[in-house]
Scaffold this motif. Structure first.
Motif, PDB file in Angstrom:
ATOM      1  N   LYS A 399     -21.156 -51.353  81.948  1.00  0.00           N
ATOM      2  CA  LYS A 399     -20.007 -52.787  81.496  1.00  0.00           C
ATOM      3  C   LYS A 399     -19.469 -53.008  82.948  1.00  0.00           C
ATOM      4  O   LYS A 399     -18.782 -51.373  83.519  1.00  0.00           O
ATOM      5  CB  LYS A 399     -18.821 -51.755  81.157  1.00  0.00           C
ATOM      6  CG  LYS A 399     -17.705 -52.449  80.673  1.00  0.00           C
ATOM      7  CD  LYS A 399     -16.377 -51.459  80.499  1.00  0.00           C
ATOM      8  CE  LYS A 399     -15.341 -52.702  79.589  1.00  0.00           C
ATOM      9  NZ  LYS A 399     -13.907 -52.320  79.541  1.00  0.00           N
ATOM     10  N   PRO A 400     -19.354 -53.924  82.716  1.00  0.00           N
ATOM     11  CA  PRO A 400     -19.095 -54.353  84.607  1.00  0.00           C
ATOM     12  C   PRO A 400     -17.223 -53.994  84.440  1.00  0.00           C
ATOM     13  O   PRO A 400     -16.416 -53.615  84.444  1.00  0.00           O
ATOM     14  CB  PRO A 400     -18.823 -55.934  84.698  1.00  0.00           C
ATOM     15  CG  PRO A 400     -19.645 -56.166  83.258  1.00  0.00           C
ATOM     16  CD  PRO A 400     -19.219 -55.298  82.698  1.00  0.00           C
ATOM     17  N   GLY A 401     -17.160 -53.574  86.073  1.00  0.00           N
ATOM     18  CA  GLY A 401     -16.016 -53.070  86.571  1.00  0.00           C
ATOM     19  C   GLY A 401     -15.762 -52.006  86.330  1.00  0.00           C
ATOM     20  O   GLY A 401     -14.759 -51.215  85.903  1.00  0.00           O
ATOM     21  N   ALA A 402     -16.823 -50.998  85.486  1.00  0.00           N
ATOM     22  CA  ALA A 402     -15.948 -49.850  85.294  1.00  0.00           C
ATOM     23  C   ALA A 402     -16.699 -48.142  85.869  1.00  0.00           C
ATOM     24  O   ALA A 402     -16.054 -47.771  84.967  1.00  0.00           O
ATOM     25  CB  ALA A 402     -16.996 -49.615  83.579  1.00  0.00           C
ATOM     26  N   MET A 403     -17.355 -48.356  86.722  1.00  0.00           N
ATOM     27  CA  MET A 403     -18.106 -46.925  87.743  1.00  0.00           C
ATOM     28  C   MET A 403     -18.209 -47.617  88.544  1.00  0.00           C
ATOM     29  O   MET A 403     -18.309 -48.649  89.300  1.00  0.00           O
ATOM     30  CB  MET A 403     -19.491 -46.977  86.912  1.00  0.00           C
ATOM     31  CG  MET A 403     -20.477 -47.526  86.971  1.00  0.00           C
ATOM     32  SD  MET A 403     -22.194 -47.619  86.839  1.00  0.00           S
ATOM     33  CE  MET A 403     -22.507 -45.991  88.079  1.00  0.00           C
ATOM     34  N   ASP A 404     -17.574 -46.243  89.957  1.00  0.00           N
ATOM     35  CA  ASP A 404     -17.818 -46.236  91.403  1.00  0.00           C
ATOM     36  C   ASP A 404     -19.795 -46.289  92.127  1.00  0.00           C
ATOM     37  O   ASP A 404     -19.777 -45.026  91.274  1.00  0.00           O
ATOM     38  CB  ASP A 404     -16.582 -45.905  92.138  1.00  0.00           C
ATOM     39  CG  ASP A 404     -15.721 -46.069  91.655  1.00  0.00           C
ATOM     40  OD1 ASP A 404     -15.096 -47.511  91.507  1.00  0.00           O
ATOM     41  OD2 ASP A 404     -14.546 -45.474  90.835  1.00  0.00           O
TER      42      ASP A 404
END
Length: 802
Positions: A399-404
């Motif tokens: 999912k976009p922008g959900a993990m680092d």
């Protein structure tokens, strides 16, 4: 008025040494031919063999060039040729003295290579006339070893890089000897001073050798040189301290000097072979004391001793044009003719104007000629890298922008496998920052090269090895020089550096880009070389403790001043995009690729398929962050750079929540040069494609990694430029949290949202309360940072939730 010329005539009795009388006479004659051509380049536009008395119409109207170092350099070249023939050496020559091209050009012409590449400069009187006339002449060639000069890998347009280029050429070239003529003026530069330490990184088992020849002729343009004026014992101690064994060849009488040089060069080459033989037979590498030569000759050797009562030879007046105002001054004309005829050109060339056969035989044959050695046209030897599939190193983004992830850590795993598969033609360079930039994963494939002393504690995390392939030294100049020399001789490399200090190599980058442009556009005989790949990390936006000194993204401005045909700038927003970009750059040729990617933890947005598509296009609309649904947007929010992307997305999320009916288009830029029209850059967007992305009349809020003016520079011809509002670094900041630093430069989510409210007409009234709330957020977050020394958890842990 006293006007005299020194004549390199034979001594009454020939000095003894390794040269036979016949060799001595022929070598001296060949050297005279080189010197005559070097002087002729400065002065002659006609009458190239002096078959009639000199007249004003034979002389160039503008006398331009540098004579001072040419005789000494040709002297060295002639002696190197002797050993190449005698020992079948594989050798190239690098000319370090400023504007010292006449020596290289003369030898290149006499060896026949120049005529092979440029047939109109043929081996006859007509060709020789064209050869001499073109030098420092409109429509001709410059006075240093430009790419047009066969046998050269060193531009010489700026002093200080000859020795580092030489060592770069020698790495992983076990049979190559690189002779580097270091000018004594050049030796005063910082880059040259640090490059002497390159001998601590040269492995005698797997690498070739560098033979530095410090050419001490005593003077720069108008001053004495430092190394020529210190006591001999101090000079000797200096180079022994650097780790060399210096050998001195000093004098002015040609025949004595020939014997001295012949003996010294045999000694040095013998020592090089002994060092390499011992290491290769034993399999044990260590740091030897490599030989070097200190060649002390008069400046402008064999030229006019005096002109108009002023000392010329062996003084700074010999540096450039020894005799000026020739056409209009009969006395100077007479002196010039006396000087040129002192070389006895009628004894050197036959009736057609070609060097006599017995003198031609003094030069090596074929690719053993230094001017024709394929290492000096490295694309001939280049083999593509055996690359792994970069997709195998992808971050799993669901999912976009959900993990680092740490982008450079991900890249390091890919580069480690590149290293494993290319252990003889790929190296990684960085100024003591490989681990700092989170590239330490490369050490799994190869450690850091180190041939200096070892201590027991080095085994605990030192990552040092005699056969390491990671090159670290705290001199960006030397590292860049190594990399350039490595690439120019047909290999591949990757350089990483802190963003603020990549400026150290600004001028080196300039020189290399100019070299590539000339080679790519004008010289079909130069075969493409691997691109120079620069990873810029430790970026302006995450300098939590380093502060203002480490905040400078201006290298990108320097890059965009070069021809767009040879430079590219990439700002991948996440790790998968970084992998895609790196793979592309490692495959490319004849570019300087600049990749900007932070080493810190960042949100990940695209899965690998999406990253490949996005990087291939270079600019893309992120539908998942947009609300225009393919209709005309109210506003375009664009970004380039990892922090710029994050803050832009956070601003878009605020706007989506506060104004559900806002039609927002979100655009991310990876390849900065796509912003330019395709007429200005081969990879730029057409006007139609640009307008379809950025609209023709709606506001565009562009959040940029570096200085805002750069985006305006790249887009000033675009139809919607008047509505493009760019946010970027404004020289604001010191010891700040990431969000506070962004706020100070107005690239933060709150200021961006305010900018949209101000720019979209229908929001200017209805958005008043939201705008007031955004301003309060700015105050509260700055206060929180100053009180707690860190950004609030909601900022540090922010994810894309729309």
């Amino acid at each position: 008025m006293t006007t005299t010329v020194s004549t390199p005539a034979a001594a009454p009795s020939l000095p003894t040494g390794p040269l036979t009388p016949d060799e001595l006479e022929k070598m001296n004659a060949y050297w005279r031919a080189c010197n005559y051509l070097s002087a002729g380049m400065i002065y002659l536009r006609d009458n190239p063999l002096l078959r009639s008395p000199l007249k004003p119409e034979h002389i160039k109207q503008r006398l331009l060039g540098h004579w001072g170092s040419d005789p000494g350099q040709s002297f060295l070249w002639v002696h190197l040729n002797r050993l190449i023939k005698k020992l079948d050496l594989n050798m190239i020559y690098i000319s370090g003295p400023g504007h010292g091209a006449p020596a290289t050009l003369s030898n290149c012409y006499l060896e026949g290579v120049y005529s092979e590449i440029y047939p109109d400069k043929s081996q006859d009187e007509a060709g020789l006339c064209k050869f001499l006339r073109q030098f420092s002449f409109p429509g001709g060639i410059g006075s240093h070893c430009t790419p047009e000069t066969p046998g050269s890998i060193h531009e010489g347009g700026e002093l200080g890089y000859s020795l580092s280029h030489g060592y770069g050429a020698a790495f992983d070239n076990p049979d190559l000897i690189v002779a580097v003529a270091v000018g004594d003026g050049e030796a005063e530069t910082g880059p040259l001073a640090t490059s002497w330490h390159s001998n601590k990184f040269l492995n005698p088992i797997r690498d070739g050798a560098v033979l530095p020849v410090l050419h001490l002729n005593g003077y720069k343009i108008a001053n004495p040189t430092i190394l020529a004026r210190i006591p001999p014992e101090e000079l000797d101690a200096l180079f022994r301290g650097y780790g060399y064994t210096p050998h001195v060849v000093e004098g002015s009488e040609p025949f004595e000097m020939h014997q001295k040089m012949a003996a010294t060069l045999e000694l040095c080459v013998g020592e090089i072979r002994r060092i390499q033989g011992d290491a290769r037979s034993s399999g044990k590498a260590s740091r030897p004391r490599w030989p070097m030569i200190i060649l002390r000759t008069p400046k402008g050797w064999t030229g006019p001793k005096e002109v108009d009562g002023h000392k010329v030879e062996d003084f700074w007046r010999a540096h450039q044009v020894p005799i000026s105002e020739v056409p209009e001054n009969p006395a100077h004309m007479k002196l010039l003719e006396q000087w040129l005829r002192s070389y006895k050109v009628e004894e050197l060339f036959d009736s057609r104007g070609k060097l006599l056969p017995e003198l031609q035989a003094m030069a090596p044959d074929g690719i053993r000629r230094m001017s024709g050695n394929p290492h000096a046209n490295g694309g001939l030897l280049r083999k593509p890298l055996h690359l792994p599939d970069f997709r195998d190193y992808a971050v799993k983004v669901k999912k976009p922008g959900a993990m680092d992830a740490y982008p450079t850590e991900v890249l390091a795993e890919f580069l480690a496998e590149v290293m494993r598969r290319n252990m003889t033609n790929f190296r990684v360079f960085g100024p003591d920052e490989t681990a700092s930039n989170r590239l330490q994963g490369i050490y799994k494939a190869s450690k850091k090269t180190w041939l200096a002393a070892y201590k027991p504690e080095d085994a605990d995390g030192g990552e040092l090895a005699l056969d390491g392939r990671v090159m670290e030294m705290l001199s960006e100049h030397t590292l860049e020089g190594w990399l350039e020399g490595y690439l120019l001789t047909g290999r591949h490399g990757f350089f990483s550096s802190y963003e603020a200090f990549i400026h150290v190599i600004d001028s080196m980058f300039n020189q290399h880009a100019k070299w590539l442009e000339s080679s790519k556009k004008e010289l079909s005989w130069r075969v493409p070389i691997s691109s120079l790949n620069l990873l810029i990390t430790s970026l302006v936006w995450r300098q939590d403790h380093n502060g203002f000194t480490h905040q400078d993204p201006g290298f990108l401005d320097v890059v965009t001043n070069k021809s767009p045909s040879v430079v590219r700038i990439y700002l991948p927003p996440d790790a998968n995009c970084l992998l895609s970009v790196a793979d592309h750059c490692l495959r490319s040729v004849d570019y300087v690729n600049v990749i900007v990617a932070d080493k810190q933890l960042h949100l990940q947005y695209l899965d690998m398929d999406g990253a490949i598509d996005h990087c291939t296009k270079g600019i893309g609309i992120w539908d998942w962050a947009s609300t225009d649904d393919g209709t005309e947007p109210d506003v375009v929010m664009a970004c380039a750079g990892d922090i710029a992307t994050q803050e832009c997305l956070a601003a878009a999320e605020i706007l989506r929540e506060k104004f559900p009916d806002l039609k927002l288009r979100f655009v991310n830029v990876v390849d900065l040069y796509r912003l330019q029209p395709e007429t200005e850059h081969p990879h730029g967007l057409s006007d139609r494609d640009f307008d379809s992305i950025f609209t023709t009349d709606k506001p565009v809020i562009f959040n940029f990694h570096a200085y805002a003016s750069l985006i305006h520079k790249l887009t000033y011809r675009r139809s919607n430029h008047a509505n493009m509002h760019v946010r970027g670094y404004k020289e604001k900041g010191n010891i700040n949290t990431p969000l506070e630093l962004a706020i100070l430069n107005q690239v933060d989510r709150f200021d961006l949202a305010i900018d949209v409210i101000d720019r979209v007409p229908r929001l200017q009234v209805v958005g008043a309360h939201v705008k007031d709330w955004l301003k309060n957020q700015i105050v509260e977050h700055v206060n929180y940072a100053h009180e707690n020394g860190i950004d609030p958890p909601a900022i540090r842990n922010w994810k894309w939730n729309a």
